[in-house]
Motif scaffolding. Structure first.
Motif, PDB file in Angstrom:
ATOM      1  N   ARG A  54      -9.398   6.345   5.469  1.00 50.12           N
ATOM      2  CA  ARG A  54      -9.974   5.089   5.946  1.00 50.12           C
ATOM      3  C   ARG A  54     -10.298   5.195   7.422  1.00 50.12           C
ATOM      4  N   ARG A  96      -6.399  -0.523  -9.894  1.00 53.68           N
ATOM      5  CA  ARG A  96      -5.427   0.501 -10.243  1.00 53.68           C
ATOM      6  C   ARG A  96      -5.395   0.660 -11.757  1.00 53.68           C
ATOM      7  N   ARG A 102      -5.812   8.912   0.504  1.00 52.70           N
ATOM      8  CA  ARG A 102      -6.437   7.705   1.049  1.00 52.70           C
ATOM      9  C   ARG A 102      -7.001   8.047   2.412  1.00 52.70           C
ATOM     10  N   ASN A 130     -11.098  -2.731   7.809  1.00 54.16           N
ATOM     11  CA  ASN A 130     -10.736  -1.578   6.995  1.00 54.16           C
ATOM     12  C   ASN A 130     -12.005  -1.003   6.344  1.00 54.16           C
ATOM     13  N   SER A 176       6.021   0.120   6.786  1.00 55.25           N
ATOM     14  CA  SER A 176       4.835  -0.305   6.051  1.00 55.25           C
ATOM     15  C   SER A 176       5.191  -0.686   4.621  1.00 55.25           C
ATOM     16  N   ASP A 205       3.089  -1.859   1.479  1.00 54.31           N
ATOM     17  CA  ASP A 205       1.836  -2.147   0.779  1.00 54.31           C
ATOM     18  C   ASP A 205       2.138  -2.307  -0.708  1.00 54.31           C
TER      19      ASP A 205
HETATM   20  C1  CYC Z   1      -3.904  -0.089   0.092  1.00 58.02           C
HETATM   21  N1  CYC Z   1      -3.506  -0.515   2.530  1.00 58.02           N
HETATM   22  C2  CYC Z   1      -4.178  -0.662   1.327  1.00 58.02           C
HETATM   23  C3  CYC Z   1      -5.277  -1.546   1.526  1.00 58.02           C
HETATM   24  C4  CYC Z   1      -5.278  -1.896   2.859  1.00 58.02           C
HETATM   25  C5  CYC Z   1      -4.165  -1.239   3.478  1.00 58.02           C
HETATM   26  C6  CYC Z   1      -6.249  -2.793   3.577  1.00 58.02           C
HETATM   27  C7  CYC Z   1      -6.233  -2.013   0.431  1.00 58.02           C
HETATM   28  C8  CYC Z   1      -7.586  -1.428   0.539  1.00 58.02           C
HETATM   29  C9  CYC Z   1      -7.569   0.052   0.767  1.00 58.02           C
HETATM   30  O1  CYC Z   1      -7.329   0.804  -0.204  1.00 58.02           O
HETATM   31  O2  CYC Z   1      -7.799   0.458   1.899  1.00 58.02           O
HETATM   32  C10 CYC Z   1      -3.871  -1.352   4.869  1.00 58.02           C
HETATM   33  N2  CYC Z   1      -1.598  -0.432   5.095  1.00 58.02           N
HETATM   34  C11 CYC Z   1      -2.793  -0.814   5.595  1.00 58.02           C
HETATM   35  C12 CYC Z   1      -2.748  -0.606   7.019  1.00 58.02           C
HETATM   36  C13 CYC Z   1      -1.504  -0.080   7.321  1.00 58.02           C
HETATM   37  C14 CYC Z   1      -0.795   0.007   6.103  1.00 58.02           C
HETATM   38  C15 CYC Z   1      -3.827  -0.895   7.994  1.00 58.02           C
HETATM   39  C16 CYC Z   1      -0.975   0.365   8.652  1.00 58.02           C
HETATM   40  C17 CYC Z   1      -1.265   1.811   8.905  1.00 58.02           C
HETATM   41  O3  CYC Z   1       0.377   0.411   6.005  1.00 58.02           O
HETATM   42  N3  CYC Z   1      -0.657   2.609   2.944  1.00 58.02           N
HETATM   43  C18 CYC Z   1      -0.273   2.935   4.148  1.00 58.02           C
HETATM   44  C19 CYC Z   1       1.173   3.224   4.095  1.00 58.02           C
HETATM   45  C20 CYC Z   1       1.363   3.706   2.669  1.00 58.02           C
HETATM   46  C21 CYC Z   1       0.216   2.997   1.999  1.00 58.02           C
HETATM   47  C22 CYC Z   1       1.569   4.113   5.192  1.00 58.02           C
HETATM   48  C23 CYC Z   1       2.725   3.532   2.137  1.00 58.02           C
HETATM   49  C24 CYC Z   1       3.219   2.143   2.038  1.00 58.02           C
HETATM   50  O4  CYC Z   1      -0.972   3.007   5.141  1.00 58.02           O
HETATM   51  C25 CYC Z   1      -0.018   2.880   0.663  1.00 58.02           C
HETATM   52  N4  CYC Z   1      -1.938   1.305   0.690  1.00 58.02           N
HETATM   53  C26 CYC Z   1      -1.161   2.246   0.078  1.00 58.02           C
HETATM   54  C27 CYC Z   1      -1.654   2.464  -1.226  1.00 58.02           C
HETATM   55  C28 CYC Z   1      -2.758   1.603  -1.394  1.00 58.02           C
HETATM   56  C29 CYC Z   1      -2.899   0.896  -0.179  1.00 58.02           C
HETATM   57  C30 CYC Z   1      -1.067   3.475  -2.207  1.00 58.02           C
HETATM   58  C31 CYC Z   1      -3.594   1.420  -2.632  1.00 58.02           C
HETATM   59  C32 CYC Z   1      -4.694   2.409  -2.635  1.00 58.02           C
HETATM   60  C33 CYC Z   1      -5.298   2.504  -3.997  1.00 58.02           C
HETATM   61  O5  CYC Z   1      -4.585   2.552  -4.993  1.00 58.02           O
HETATM   62  O6  CYC Z   1      -6.537   2.582  -4.044  1.00 58.02           O
END
Ligand code: CYC
Length: 196
Positions: A68, A141, A66, A83, A161, A163
């Motif tokens: 961004r 997904r 990922r 984002n 975090s 998500d």
């Molecule tokens: C998805 N995480 C998302 C999405 C957003 C965020 C907006 C949906 C759109 C995208 O794919 O960008 C936002 N999550 C955040 C933000 C933080 C956060 C700003 C603070 C840094 O934690 N994402 C992380 C975690 C990690 C994670 C550290 C473990 C929990 O930053 C996982 N986020 C994660 C996954 C997806 C997601 C696996 C789905 C991506 C996909 O399948 O396309």
């Protein structure tokens, strides 16, 4: 949030290389060992402050799954975090830990993800972020549309975090941790690179 310095504090706290290694060792079936590295982009990249983010498995840090850009905008009572996806992101793989490589990234390489703005508030002791309400941040997904249900908490030394993706019709969990949030500690800090 009343001090205009807060967006600076927030980005200084988030500008780091984060690892969940202790959690991955303790609970391997539920938590992969991952790193999330957020690196300040140069002053003037966008208005305000932007961080380039790479999220990767520890064993392949240079092949993030990922990528961004997070754009932080100070508002009267909170911080708005936009984002963005990066076009042709492979060109930048590894740049989170190789700042010179980041200088070729421009705002034209970005694509905003609609519905995925995050609202960040100061809680008194930490910052808490949540996606804007309305199930508008759609993550596809395995062919299925889900909406993002997230929350993160940032302090000076730690990030929690959570998500998850849910089915828009039933709210059932489709992806994300069933064993609670990811817990990240800092393995490197880039706070001194935040300029505003
Ligand atoms: C998805 N995480 C998302 C999405 C957003 C965020 C907006 C949906 C759109 C995208 O794919 O960008 C936002 N999550 C955040 C933000 C933080 C956060 C700003 C603070 C840094 O934690 N994402 C992380 C975690 C990690 C994670 C550290 C473990 C929990 O930053 C996982 N986020 C994660 C996954 C997806 C997601 C696996 C789905 C991506 C996909 O399948 O396309």
């Amino acid at each position: 949030m009343t001090h205009s310095t807060d967006v600076k504090k927030l980005t200084q706290w988030m500008a780091a290389d984060f690892s969940n290694q202790p959690q991955a060792i303790e609970n391997p079936p539920f938590f992969a060992h991952i790193q999330v590295c957020m690196r300040p982009l140069p002053k003037g990249f966008q208005s305000g402050i932007s961080l380039y983010l790479e999220q990767a498995y520890f064993y392949e840090l240079n092949r993030p799954y990922r990528v961004r850009v997070l754009h932080f905008i100070q508002r009267e009572n909170d911080v708005l975090l936009e984002n963005y996806r990066v076009k042709d992101e492979e060109n930048f793989y590894g740049a989170a830990r190789d700042r010179p490589k980041l200088t070729s990234l421009t705002a034209d390489d970005l694509e905003k993800m609609p519905g995925c703005d995050i609202l960040v508030e100061w809680t008194g002791t930490s910052f808490r972020g949540k996606v804007e309400p309305g199930k508008k941040c759609i993550v596809n997904r395995k062919g299925m549309d889900t909406y993002l249900d997230n929350e993160f908490i940032v302090t000076e030394d730690h990030m929690t975090s959570y998500d998850r993706g849910r089915n828009p019709a039933t709210d059932k969990l489709v992806w994300g941790s069933v064993a609670g949030p990811f817990e990240f500690d800092k393995v490197n800090r880039f706070a001194n690179e935040v300029e505003m």
